[in-house]
Design an enzyme around this catalytic site. Structure first.
Site, mmCIF file in Angstrom:
data_model
loop_
_atom_site.group_PDB
_atom_site.id
_atom_site.type_symbol
_atom_site.label_atom_id
_atom_site.label_comp_id
_atom_site.label_asym_id
_atom_site.label_seq_id
_atom_site.Cartn_x
_atom_site.Cartn_y
_atom_site.Cartn_z
ATOM 1 C CB SER A 151 95.285 -14.775 8.538
ATOM 2 O OG SER A 151 94.637 -15.331 7.891
ATOM 3 C CG ASP A 247 92.516 -11.639 1.898
ATOM 4 O OD1 ASP A 247 91.857 -12.763 2.134
ATOM 5 O OD2 ASP A 247 93.740 -11.067 3.517
ATOM 6 C CG HIS A 277 95.341 -13.619 3.589
ATOM 7 N ND1 HIS A 277 94.921 -12.739 3.798
ATOM 8 C CD2 HIS A 277 95.429 -15.109 3.730
ATOM 9 C CE1 HIS A 277 94.606 -13.593 5.219
ATOM 10 N NE2 HIS A 277 95.602 -14.729 5.383
#
Length: 305
Positions: A151, A247, A277
């Protein structure tokens, strides 16, 4: 495919989450840290775990054995939330055990208290320490070093790989897990993504807050340090890019993988179907998490051999 049943079950059982804001951030940080054990499990035993001071930057070093290869791990959390080193402890333990490489988790400073470029300063300081003092102290090979991030940590990893290439001390490999690479994504319509609208709306709202705290108004988000797609990508280390089907970051991660390949960088891009995610941390709840970490570990083992 539809959301994986395991993902659906976790989402359905999760309590309503407070919208991210400056007031809510301390509570969200505490919740992330407090829920880590249930989400990620107790962690795999490794030969040695050491908390070290890398010239002022806290680093937790996982040593699975007498291996000279090193993985620098940069956690996610939108640059504002990391939960501390304990939150990613199970993941880092498992990655070290499967890859056979030492894993160094970097506890870089967080926004909004420390906006851009503080995180990069900490990462650079830690990498330099690991390649010099840390290598000598723990028997690591400073020439066999990979960088991995998920991320926002994927964003830090991608940019760190480029910045160190630019000074002639590039990494051996890079692994980017649902990386953040496009500052424009949070401004898009939730309907533009193949993600359930309520889930997309939450992900995009989180993204807007995180970008606004990490690189507030006045910063040039077109700069390659904030928009990795704007950089010259030629000569970067081989890359594995992992994305999740549900995501909003999937499209930008795949676009970055394509850009790497177009620049001549050996690149593998894989999307985990039915996942959303942050699935990789869910070692205790998602079968796909263990499969994905195994794939990352196999890539690192091959690249760092």
């Amino acid at each position: 495919m539809p959301l994986h049943p395991q993902v659906s079950a976790v989402l359905a059982a999760a309590p309503a989450r407070e919208a991210v804001s400056d007031d809510a951030l301390p509570r969200l940080r505490a919740a992330l840290a407090g829920g880590a054990a249930a989400f990620s499990g107790p962690g795999t035993e490794v030969a040695k775990v050491s908390d070290v001071d890398a010239d002022g930057v806290p680093v937790r070093l996982y040593l699975p054995g007498d291996t000279p290869a090193l993985v620098v791990f940069l956690h996610g959390g939108g640059w504002v939330n990391g939960g501390g080193l304990d939150t990613y402890d199970p993941l880092c333990r498992y990655l070290a055990a499967l890859s056979g490489a030492a894993v160094a988790a970097v506890d870089y400073r967080l926004a909004p208290e420390h906006p851009y470029p503080a995180a990069f300063e900490d990462v650079d300081t830690a990498v330099l320490w690991l390649r010099r003092t840390g290598a000598a102290e723990f028997g690591l090979d400073p020439r066999r070093v990979a960088v991995v991030g998920d991320s926002a940590g994927g964003h830090l990893a991608a940019v760190t790989a480029r910045r160190w290439r630019d000074v002639g001390a590039g990494f051996t490999s890079q692994v980017l897990i649902y990386p953040v690479v496009d500052p424009s994504t949070p401004g898009k319509d939730p309907a533009a993504f193949p993600v359930p609208p309520d889930l997309a709306a939450v992900q995009l709202a989180d993204g807007r807050y995180c970008w606004d705290r990490f690189a507030p108004e006045g910063y040039d988000r077109a700069h390659p340090d904030l928009s990795p797609l704007a950089a010259d990508l030629a000569g970067l280390p081989p890359a594995l890019v992992v994305t999740a089907e549900y995501d909003v970051l999937r499209a930008e991660g795949e676009a970055y993988a394509h850009a790497l390949a177009e620049a001549g960088v050996p690149t593998v891009s894989v999307c985990y179907q039915g996942q959303t995610h942050d699935f990789l941390r869910g070692l205790a709840v998602f079968d796909a998490a263990r499969a994905a970490v195994a794939q990352v570990a196999a890539t690192l083992r091959a690249e760092l051999a």
